[in-house]
Motif scaffolding. Structure first.
Motif, PDB file in Angstrom:
ATOM      1  N   UNK A   1       0.819  -1.210   0.000  1.00 19.15           N
ATOM      2  CA  UNK A   1       0.000   0.000   0.000  1.00 19.15           C
ATOM      3  C   UNK A   1       0.859   1.268   0.000  1.00 19.15           C
ATOM      4  N   UNK A   2       1.929   1.281   0.792  1.00 23.84           N
ATOM      5  CA  UNK A   2       2.796   2.469   0.843  1.00 23.84           C
ATOM      6  C   UNK A   2       3.493   2.713  -0.490  1.00 23.84           C
TER       7      UNK A   2
ATOM      8  N   UNK B   1      -8.132   4.766   0.058  1.00 24.62           N
ATOM      9  CA  UNK B   1      -8.458   3.672   0.989  1.00 24.62           C
ATOM     10  C   UNK B   1      -9.939   3.332   0.879  1.00 24.62           C
ATOM     11  N   UNK B   2     -10.215   2.050   0.810  1.00 25.45           N
ATOM     12  CA  UNK B   2     -11.586   1.544   0.785  1.00 25.45           C
ATOM     13  C   UNK B   2     -11.670   0.380   1.763  1.00 25.45           C
ATOM     14  N   UNK B   3     -11.883   0.706   3.038  1.00 27.79           N
ATOM     15  CA  UNK B   3     -11.942  -0.333   4.069  1.00 27.79           C
ATOM     16  C   UNK B   3     -10.610  -1.029   4.211  1.00 27.79           C
TER      17      UNK B   3
ATOM     18  N   UNK C   1      -6.819   1.606  -6.597  1.00 26.84           N
ATOM     19  CA  UNK C   1      -5.694   2.151  -7.339  1.00 26.84           C
ATOM     20  C   UNK C   1      -6.208   2.654  -8.676  1.00 26.84           C
ATOM     21  N   UNK C   2      -6.062   3.962  -8.907  1.00 35.04           N
ATOM     22  CA  UNK C   2      -6.453   4.550 -10.178  1.00 35.04           C
ATOM     23  C   UNK C   2      -5.201   4.754 -11.019  1.00 35.04           C
ATOM     24  N   UNK C   3      -5.275   4.312 -12.256  1.00 40.70           N
ATOM     25  CA  UNK C   3      -4.138   4.333 -13.170  1.00 40.70           C
ATOM     26  C   UNK C   3      -4.511   5.139 -14.407  1.00 40.70           C
TER      27      UNK C   3
END
Length: 186
Positions: A94-95, A123-125, A130-132
């Motif tokens: 995630x980082x 963040x979703x729960x 991730x948007x690309x």
């Protein structure tokens, strides 16, 4: 794209299948470069032709080839001069995903013509969206492989599912990523 991308495709093919297969891939792609220069800009069409030739040569769907290359790209990048930059950009999947744009900005100092994609995390729960965004089409399977490769760096089990597609009219490709740290693996 810069030659380092084409060098990585060559390395993946030669490491897994041999130098003879790489020569056949180049021939299928219509590429007569004896060697790619890492810091030289090549037309995107060369990279796409190489990926397509790998697909044809191995009789695999292009999506599978791009996915495998995404996983391999992370291994390849870690071994190279940018491995330290990558590894210092996060302590887990995630980082590192959240730091990809910053990492590309650092790398762009050495690659003035770099046209990297853009990544945004939300963040979703217990997951991350991730948007690309990229001007280069058709690379969603590569992104899935990248995310899985990043998980491998940290010994995490990662699932990455595409939830939106630019090809289907969405503003960007989007993926739902779940990473389970090594200590929590079943």
């Amino acid at each position: 794209m810069y030659g380092m991308v084409n060098q990585a495709i060559e390395a993946m093919v030669t490491e897994r299948f041999g130098a003879g297969d790489w020569e056949q891939v180049k021939q299928l792609a219509g590429v007569d470069e004896p060697a790619f220069v890492a810091m030289k800009q090549y037309p995107d069409s060369v990279t796409y032709a190489l990926a397509g030739a790998v697909s044809k040569h191995l009789d695999l769907p292009i999506g599978e080839v791009l996915h495998a290359f995404g996983v391999y790209w992370i291994e390849y990048a870690k071994r190279g001069p940018w491995g330290r930059v990558m590894m210092s950009s996060g302590r887990g999947t995630y980082e590192l995903l959240a730091a990809l744009d910053e990492m590309h900005a650092r790398i762009a100092v050495s690659f003035p013509e770099l046209q990297p994609p853009s990544f945004r995390t939300v963040c979703e729960g217990d997951a991350v969206r991730l948007e690309y965004r990229s001007h280069r089409p058709g690379l969603a399977p590569f992104v899935v492989g990248l995310v899985e490769g990043i998980g491998n760096l940290y010994g995490e089990r990662v699932s990455c599912v595409q939830v939106e597609s630019r090809d289907a009219g969405a503003p960007c490709d989007a993926f739902l990523v779940r990473a389970v740290p090594a200590a929590e693996k079943a």
